[in-house]
Design a protein around this motif. Structure first.
Motif, mmCIF file in Angstrom:
data_model
loop_
_atom_site.group_PDB
_atom_site.id
_atom_site.type_symbol
_atom_site.label_atom_id
_atom_site.label_comp_id
_atom_site.label_asym_id
_atom_site.label_seq_id
_atom_site.Cartn_x
_atom_site.Cartn_y
_atom_site.Cartn_z
ATOM 1 N N HIS A 198 -25.580 41.517 29.644
ATOM 2 C CA HIS A 198 -24.747 41.016 30.735
ATOM 3 C C HIS A 198 -23.280 40.996 30.333
ATOM 4 O O HIS A 198 -22.965 40.796 29.158
ATOM 5 N N GLN A 199 -22.421 41.164 31.334
ATOM 6 C CA GLN A 199 -20.980 41.121 31.111
ATOM 7 C C GLN A 199 -20.559 39.779 30.519
ATOM 8 O O GLN A 199 -19.609 39.700 29.747
ATOM 9 N N GLY A 200 -21.237 38.736 30.929
ATOM 10 C CA GLY A 200 -21.061 37.452 30.253
ATOM 11 C C GLY A 200 -19.758 36.721 30.536
ATOM 12 O O GLY A 200 -19.377 35.818 29.790
ATOM 13 N N TYR A 363 -19.949 47.598 33.460
ATOM 14 C CA TYR A 363 -19.614 46.779 32.288
ATOM 15 C C TYR A 363 -18.765 47.634 31.363
ATOM 16 O O TYR A 363 -19.250 48.609 30.814
ATOM 17 N N GLU A 656 -27.720 40.245 21.986
ATOM 18 C CA GLU A 656 -27.874 40.090 23.432
ATOM 19 C C GLU A 656 -28.970 40.999 23.975
ATOM 20 O O GLU A 656 -29.054 42.162 23.614
ATOM 21 N N TYR A 674 -29.637 33.517 25.926
ATOM 22 C CA TYR A 674 -28.943 34.802 25.979
ATOM 23 C C TYR A 674 -27.750 34.625 25.064
ATOM 24 O O TYR A 674 -26.747 34.022 25.406
ATOM 25 N N ARG B 137 -15.461 34.905 26.199
ATOM 26 C CA ARG B 137 -15.982 36.266 26.258
ATOM 27 C C ARG B 137 -14.857 37.298 26.172
ATOM 28 O O ARG B 137 -15.136 38.476 26.031
#
Ligand code: FES
Ligand code: FES
Lengths: 749, 159
Positions: A198-200, A363, A656, A674, B137
Motif C-alpha cells: 500500500h502507498q501508506g 504507487y 510490507e 501492515y 511515510r
C-alpha cells in the motif's frame, strides 16, 4: 541553469506553507466543517466475490437522523461494452469501483452509502441495509486467477478467445532476442514474485461536499488533483464541470494513491439527496481494504551476457495484479524494466490480471519497481557468473544520449551513466563490512511526465508577487516555485507568495503525479513570469518614453539597456506596481501549457545490510542513493524525495505485504500488522544529487519523485546475498522468510 | 446515555466540554473544540499523528477517552509556539525541511518536544526509538532525526 550566481534557485528556502504545517493550522482533507454538516458512511461487501441480487434500504432510511441512502442506481452508469477514458482511467471501472454495480468484486467493496446527523447513526443505518448476495467462488492470487478453471470475474473480458482474468497485455520489442541469446556466453533465467503493497499515506481519504439547491457543488478534499476530482465527480454524478468547484485541501501524502476518487462522488450524491453538506472520512481499515494498493506480481527475466560484460539479450515476462477491475501498471513494469541499459535485443511482455482484491491505484513509479526488481537481481547474477563487478557491468551497458530504449524513445542527454560512476567512486563502497553484513546495488528508471499545467503570476499593488498554480503540493513544490519566480524577477524570495488554485480560480492542470509537477508547473510559471517581465519593461519604457527593447530587467529593477537608451534612474518593482494604472492597468500574466520533454529519471542505489540470523531480521545499516536530478531547484526537497522513496522501498523489500485469510479477506488492515518502516528501523539515508540538466526545460528540471522507489528492492536483495550467500526470489524478505531460508540451508548442509 | 461534563486545561487555558462516554480525546479535540492540529492516521495507536501530552506524558489521543481528561493538563500542537515565536523544534523542522506533506508533523513535534523535555541530550538511537511510534511515510525520517538532534544541541548551547 544552476550556476553559482543564482540567488534562489538551488537554495534551501523555507517553504511558504511551512509555518501552518508546524503549528497545526494547515487544513487537510478531514479538517474542515460546514454549517449544517452531516456524516457519510459506506457499507462494504463482506464477501470477496458475490452477485448483488437486490438491496433493501428502507429500514435504514426510516432510522431517525438518516438523511440519505444511496446505492449504485444513484451513480452514473457506464455500460461494460464501451470504454470511456479519462486520463489513464476508464470510467467503466471507476463507476464500479466507487460503488459495486452488478457484483461485489472484493471484500470491502462499497455497496451502499448513508448520510446521517451523526457518525454513530450513519454506522447504525449501514447495518440496517439488507443486501441479498449470491456468493461466488473467488480468487486472489495470480497463479490461481490464470488457471483454466479459475472463477471468472468479468465474463466480457476475453483472452485468446475465451472469458479470462487476463484483461490486457503490453509488449515491447527491440532487435531479436533469439539471435541475441545465441551470442551470449552466459544466460541466466530466474522467476520472481512481489506482494501488493500500500502507498501508506498517513492521511486517510477525506472530503466534505456541499451541493446547493441549484446544483452548485463545492468539494473540499485531499487529492492529487482537484481537476481530476472535478472531472470524475462530474462524470459519476452528471453535474456539469462548470457547476463543480473542487478545492484542494492540504494533502497528507498520496504517492499515487490519491489520483482517483473514492468518496467524493458518493458525498456529492448524498449531499444532493439530503440538501446538507456531507463529510466522509475513511478509517485506516477502509483505506487498507478498499483503496490502493499497487500490484503484486510474478515475473520471469532472462538475460544473456558476454564474457566482456556486454549484455546482448534480455527478455522479461510480467504478470501484475489489477485487483477487481482492469488496469494494473504493466506499462511501468515492462517499459522501465530494461530502460537503464543499451541492450541490442529486448523483449518485454506484461499481463494485466484481475482478481478479487481492491482495485490497484498508482504507487510511485507505478509498475517500475516490479520491472526493475527482477532485472536488477538477474544482472547481479550474470555479473557474478562472468566475474565482473555489478556496477562495472552496469557502467558498460549504461544507456546514454542516442540509445534507443526498448519502450520507444531515443534518449536525449540523460544521466544514468553518471549515477553509476558516482556510485563506483563513492566512499560508501570502501567501508569494510563485518560478519553477516553485505552490500548490494541496483539501478532504476522512470519515464517522468509533462502534460497540462496552468499558472497565473500577479504583481500586487504594493509590488509583491502572488503565484497561483493548479497542483496540490505534496512535498514542497510551492517552495520550488517561489525559488524560480524570485530568481527570474530578481527579488527576495519572501516577496513571492505561492498558492494552489481551486478549479474555479486557475486553469486546468493535470494531476500531481508521475514526477511531473515541478517540471510542468515550473515551465508554466516561467512562461507567466517572463510575460510579466515583458510587461514591466514596457511600462518602464512608457514612463521613460523610450523603446521597450531598450529596457533591461535586472535584480528586480527596470534599467535602461545602455548609454544609448538614455540616462534614467532604475525603476523598482514597487515603483512600477505603484504606477500600474497610468501605464496600462494591472500587471499579471497567465500561462496554460501542454508541456513536453520531461525526459527520464535514473538512479543507482547502494545499500548495506546486516542480518540477524537468530531473528531473521534484515537491518539496513547504510544506504546511499545516486540520482540524476536534472537540476535541484530546492535541494532539501529533492533529497527528501530520494530519502522517502528509499524508505518506502525498504518497507516493500523487507516487511510490507497484504495477507489474505481463507475467506479472501485482508488479514492485516492496519499499521500494526501492515508493517511500514518506523524511525528505529532505518539509518540515515544518504543522497548524492547528480545534476545533468534536462535540455528541454528552462531550468533543467527532471522529475525526481518516482525513481527513488525503483532500485531499492533489488539493491537490498543483492545485499542480503552478499551477507548470507542466499538469493531470494520473492518479496518481502521478512523475518519468517529469512529464517526459513536459513533453516533450509542448514538442513541441506 | 446523557453526555458527560468535563473540565480540563488545554494549552494553558481552562476548557469545558460535553462528550459521550465513548468519545476519544482526539474526537473531542478535533470535532468539538476545533483543535484539528492533532491528526487521525489510524485511530488505533499505531501512527502517532494524534500525539498530545497529558500532565506531561506523551500519549496517543485516539486511545484516550475524553472523559479521562477531567482535571488534567493537556498540551497539543496548537500550544507549542508562543504566539508568533515558534518553538525551536518547529523552527528547525522548517529550516531543515523535516516535513514533506506535513500530516505527521504535529505528532512528530509533540513527541519530539516530550523527548527533549525529558532528555536534552539524546543520541541518534534514542531519538529513533522515541519517535518509533510516529509514522512518517514521506521523509524516511532522516531529516526529522537530524532536526531533533540539531534542536537539542541548539537548546543546550543557549542554556
Ligand atoms: S491516530 Fe492515534 S495513533 Fe494513529
Ligand atoms: S511528512 Fe508526510 S507523513 Fe511525514
Amino acid at each position: 541553469m544552476n550556476d553559482a550566481n543564482n540567488k534562489w534557485i538551488g537554495k534551501r528556502t523555507i517553504r511558504p506553507d511551512g509555518a501552518d504545517k508546524v503549528t497545526g493550522q494547515a487544513t487537510f482533507g478531514a479538517d474542515t466543517t460546514m454549517p449544517g454538516m452531516i456524516w457519510g458512511k459506506v457499507l462494504r461487501s463482506p464477501h470477496a466475490h458475490a452477485n448483488i441480487r437486490s438491496i433493501d434500504t428502507s429500514k435504514a432510511e426510516s432510522l431517525p437522523g438518516v438523511k440519505a441512502v444511496i446505492t449504485s442506481v444513484d451513480v452514473t452508469n457506464y455500460p461494460l461494452d464501451k470504454p470511456v477514458i479519462l486520463g489513464i482511467q476508464d470510467m467503466r471501472w471507476m463507476t464500479r469501483n466507487v460503488m459495486a454495480r452488478e457484483k461485489a468484486l472484493f471484500h470491502g467493496h462499497p455497496v451502499a452509502a448513508v448520510a446521517a446527523t451523526s457518525q454513530k447513526i450513519a454506522d447504525q443505518a449501514c447495518k440496517l441495509i439488507e443486501v441479498d448476495y449470491e456468493v461466488l467462488p473467488w480468487v486472489v492470487e495470480i497463479d490461481d486467477a490464470i488457471k483454466s478453471d479459475a472463477p471468472i470475474l468479468h465474463e466480457f473480458i476475453e483472452f485468446e478467445g475465451k472469458p479470462s482474468n487476463i484483461a490486457g497485455t503490453l509488449e515491447h520489442k527491440k532487435g531479436d532476442v533469439q539471435t541475441g541469446f545465441e551470442e551470449a556466453d552466459v544466460i541466466v533465467e530466474r522467476s520472481f514474485t512481489t506482494r501488493p503493497v500500500h502507498q501508506g499515506y498517513i492521511e486517510p481519504h477525506a472530503c466534505l461536499v456541499s451541493v446547493s439547491a441549484d446544483g452548485r457543488t463545492t468539494i473540499w478534499s485531499s487529492s492529487q488533483g482537484q481537476f481530476m476530482v472535478r472531472a470524475m465527480t462530474s462524470m459519476l454524478t452528471d453535474i456539469p464541470q462548470s457547476s463543480i468547484r473542487a478545492i484542494p485541501a492540504e494533502i497528507g501524502g498520496g504517492f499515487g494513491g490519491k489520483t482517483i476518487v473514492y468518496l467524493e462522488p458518493l458525498a456529492t450524491i448524498l449531499s444532493k439527496k439530503s440538501g446538507r453538506p456531507v463529510k466522509m472520512v475513511m478509517s485506516r481499515e477502509e483505506v487498507m481494504r478498499a483503496s490502493g494498493p499497487t500490484s503484486g506480481s510474478k515475473s520471469t527475466v532472462k538475460m544473456g551476457i558476454k564474457k566482456d560484460g556486454s549484455i546482448v539479450a534480455a527478455q522479461g515476462t510480467y504478470y501484475l495484479q489489477a485487483g477487481g477491475l482492469p488496469g494494473s501498471p504493466i506499462r511501468g513494469a515492462v517499459g522501465c524494466a530494461f530502460a537503464p541499459y543499451d541492450i541490442p535485443n529486448v523483449h518485454a511482455l506484461g499481463y494485466d490480471v484481475v482478481s478479487n482484491r481492491s482495485k490497484v491505484a498508482a504507487y510511485r513509479a507505478p509498475g517500475a519497481p516490479i520491472g526493475a526488481f527482477a532485472v536488477e537481481c538477474v544482472i547481479d547474477e550474470v555479473s557474478e557468473a562472468i566475474g565482473m563487478d555489478p556496477l562495472e557491468v552496469r557502467l558498460k551497458n549504461a544507456a546514454k544520449e542516442g540509445t534507443k530504449a526498448a519502450h520507444g524513445p531515443v534518449y536525449p542527454r540523460i544521466g544514468y551513466y553518471e549515477t553509476v560512476e558516482a556510485a563506483l567512486s563513492h566512499p560508501h563502497r570502501e567501508i569494510p563490512l563485518g560478519k553477516l553484513q553485505g552490500r548490494g546495488v541496483a539501478s532504476g528508471f522512470w519515464f517522468n511526465a509533462g502534460g497540462e499545467s496552468s499558472s497565473q503570476v500577479n504583481i500586487t499593488e504594493d509590488g509583491n508577487v502572488v503565484v497561483t498554480t493548479g497542483h496540490p503540493d505534496i512535498g514542497g513544490s510551492r517552495a520550488s516555485i517561489a525559488n524560480i519566480t524570485a530568481e527570474l524577477l530578481g527579488i527576495d524570495y519572501k516577496r513571492v507568495s505561492v498558492l494552489i488554485g481551486d478549479t474555479a480560480t486557475i486553469g486546468y492542470s493535470n494531476l500531481t503525479g508521475g514526477s511531473r509537477v515541478l517540471f510542468a508547473s515550473g515551465m508554466a510559471v516561467t512562461d507567466s513570469t517572463e510575460k510579466v517581465i515583458v510587461s514591466l519593461k514596457e511600462r518602464a519604457a512608457k514612463i521613460w518614453d523610450i523603446d521597450p527593447e531598450a529596457v533591461d530587467w535586472e535584480d528586480g529593477y527596470a534599467r535602461p539597456a545602455g548609454a544609448n537608451a538614455g540616462m534614467f534612474d532604475p525603476l523598482s518593482l514597487e515603483e512600477l506596481a505603484e504606477r500600474a494604472t497610468e501605464t496600462g492597468g494591472p500587471i499579471g500574466a497567465g500561462s496554460q501549457l501542454n508541456t513536453a520533454g520531461a525526459e527520464g529519471g535514473f538512479a543507482t542505489h547502494m545499500c548495506d545490510v546486516e542480518v540477524d540470523v537468530e531473528l531473521g531480521i534484515v537491518r539496513i545499516i547504510r544506504y546511499t542513493s545516486f540520482q540524476d536530478v536534472g537540476l535541484a531547484v530546492h535541494p532539501s526537497y529533492v533529497e527528501g524525495q530520494m530519502q522517502g522513496g528509499a524508505a518506502q522501498g525498504i518497507g516493500w523489500a523487507l516487511n510490507e505485504e497484504y495477507i489474505y485469510d481463507s475467506e479472501g479477506k485482508v488479514d492485516n488492515p492496519g499499521f500494526l500488522d501492515y508493517r511500514m518502516p518506523v524511525c528505529s528501523d532505518l539509518p540515515m539515508l544518504d543522497t548524492v544529487m547528480i545534476e545533468v540538466p534536462n535540455p528541454k526545460h528552462p531550468q533543467g528540471v527532471r522529475g525526481v519523485g518516482e525513481v527513488p522507489l525503483v532500485p531499492p528492492l533489488a539493491a537490498i536483495r543483492n545485499a542480503i546475498y552478499d551477507a548470507l550467500g542466499i538469493r531470494f526470489y520473492g518479496l518481502p524478505m521478512s523475518p519468517p522468510v529469512v529464517l526459513e531460508a536459513l533453516e533450509q540451508r542448514e538442513a541441506a548442509e | 446515555m446523557s453526555k458527560l461534563h468535563i473540565s480540563t486545561i488545554i494549552n494553558g487555558e481552562p476548557e469545558e466540554f460535553l462528550c459521550e462516554p465513548e468519545e476519544t480525546m482526539l474526537d473531542v479535540l478535533r470535532d468539538r473544540l476545533s483543535l484539528t492540529g492533532s491528526k487521525e492516521g489510524c485511530g488505533s495507536g499505531d501512527c502517532g499523528a494524534c500525539s498530545i501530552t497529558v500532565d506531561g506524558s506523551l500519549i496517543c489521543s485516539c486511545l484516550m477517552l475524553a472523559a479521562e481528561s477531567e482535571g488534567k493538563k493537556i498540551e497539543t500542537i496548537e500550544g507549542m509556539s508562543d504566539g508568533e515565536t515558534l518553538h525551536p523544534l518547529q523552527q528547525k523542522f522548517l529550516e531543515e525541511a523535516a516535513l514533506q506533506c506535513g500530516i505527521c508533523t504535529p505528532g512528530m513535534l509533540v513527541a519530539a518536544k516530550a523527548l527533549l523535555d525529558e532528555n536534552p541530550d539524546p543520541t541518534e538511537t534514542e531519538v529513533r526509538f522515541w519517535l518509533a511510534g510516529n509514522l512518517c511515510r514521506c521523509t524516511g525520517y532522516d531529516k526529522i532525526v537530524r532536526a531533533v538532534l540539531d534542536t537539542a544541541q541548539e537548546i543546550r548551547e543557549i542554556k
